[in-house]
Design an enzyme around this catalytic site. Structure first.
Site, PDB file in Angstrom:
ATOM      1  N   CYS A   1      37.079  34.495  42.412  1.00 22.76           N
ATOM      2  CA  CYS A   1      36.564  35.829  41.696  1.00 22.76           C
ATOM      3  C   CYS A   1      35.425  35.433  40.821  1.00 22.76           C
ATOM      4  O   CYS A   1      36.036  35.086  39.472  1.00 22.76           O
ATOM      5  CB  CYS A   1      37.610  36.664  41.210  1.00 22.76           C
ATOM      6  SG  CYS A   1      37.205  38.251  40.449  1.00 22.76           S
TER       7      CYS A   1
ATOM      8  N   CYS B   1      36.126  37.526  37.543  1.00 25.52           N
ATOM      9  CA  CYS B   1      37.322  37.362  36.388  1.00 25.52           C
ATOM     10  C   CYS B   1      38.262  36.560  37.364  1.00 25.52           C
ATOM     11  O   CYS B   1      38.316  35.263  37.201  1.00 25.52           O
ATOM     12  CB  CYS B   1      37.917  38.719  36.012  1.00 25.52           C
ATOM     13  SG  CYS B   1      38.082  39.995  37.366  1.00 25.52           S
ATOM     14  N   SER B   2      39.378  37.103  37.698  1.00 27.92           N
ATOM     15  CA  SER B   2      40.620  36.360  38.275  1.00 27.92           C
ATOM     16  C   SER B   2      41.329  36.922  39.281  1.00 27.92           C
ATOM     17  O   SER B   2      42.470  36.698  39.479  1.00 27.92           O
ATOM     18  CB  SER B   2      41.682  36.205  37.087  1.00 27.92           C
ATOM     19  OG  SER B   2      41.968  37.646  36.537  1.00 27.92           O
ATOM     20  N   CYS B   3      40.687  37.697  40.170  1.00 27.67           N
ATOM     21  CA  CYS B   3      41.280  38.937  41.042  1.00 27.67           C
ATOM     22  C   CYS B   3      41.845  37.840  42.208  1.00 27.67           C
ATOM     23  O   CYS B   3      41.147  36.937  42.750  1.00 27.67           O
ATOM     24  CB  CYS B   3      40.385  39.897  41.682  1.00 27.67           C
ATOM     25  SG  CYS B   3      39.716  40.914  40.387  1.00 27.67           S
TER      26      CYS B   3
HETATM   27 FE    FE Z   1      38.504  39.350  39.105  1.00 27.06          FE
END
Ligand code: FE
Length: 198
Positions: free
Chosen positions: A106, A109-111
């Site tokens: 991602c 971010c961190s998806c």
């Molecule tokens: Fe994310």
């Protein structure tokens, strides 16, 4: 360069700041302690990579389920009794082959499909991984211990808010006699992200 002789106010400890935030939330009618407890249980007991590993192992042994998993990921997880949050509108499973290796990230971010493959590892959220894997995937994977043959094409998939991915690793050779549970035990979170092979 400037100098500042004004003494700084002492900074509250993390515990004191946490207490202050919890007090404010409670004042708003929320229950932060209960939320944290529930979230912790979900994250450690239910949102585990064993979910994704089970899907992969079943697909390895059941051609009809594999077809469903690759063509309609949401239908496949429903069939397996798993769930995703409502904002995860699409679940796309990426099949590794002899010629193609998939890896997910991602960049924003961190998806992840966290209910299926578990919460993202810390390195997945680091700027170094997010920014580099899309530009020099082969080098990043090699740095992480996965040295792919030069002829293997690498496909990098950037997760979005509503589309979540999972890599389906190749079934290892010599596993013909194994049960679905035994096969699932071979599938790691790293393999479901695509930074490791089995
Ligand atoms: Fe994310």
């Amino acid at each position: 360069m400037t100098t500042d002789s004004t003494p700084h106010a002492p900074i509250a400890s993390i515990e004191q700041r946490l207490d202050a935030i919890q007090t404010v939330l409670q004042g708003q009618g929320m229950q932060p302690a209960e939320f944290i407890e529930t979230f912790d249980e979900l994250a450690h007991e239910h949102w585990v990579p064993a979910n994704g590993a089970g899907l992969v192992a079943r697909a390895w042994t059941d051609p009809a389920f594999k077809q469903l998993l690759l063509s309609n990921g949401m239908a496949a997880i429903r069939d397996a009794g798993l769930t995703m949050p409502p904002h995860h509108r699409h679940f796309v499973v990426l099949e590794n082959t002899d010629d193609i290796h998939n890896v997910i990230c991602c960049t924003l971010c961190s998806c992840t499909a966290f209910t299926i493959i578990g919460l993202p590892p810390d390195w997945y959220k680091d700027l170094a991984y997010r920014s580099r894997v899309v530009r020099e995937a082969r080098t990043v994977l090699r740095d992480m211990g996965l040295d792919l043959p030069a002829q293997t094409q690498i496909r990098v998939w950037d997760t979005t808010a509503d589309t979540r991915y999972m890599v389906m690793p190749q079934r290892p050779a010599g596993t013909n006699g194994l049960s679905v549970d035994q096969l699932a035990a071979l599938v790691s979170k790293d393999a479901l992200i695509g930074v490791a092979r089995i």
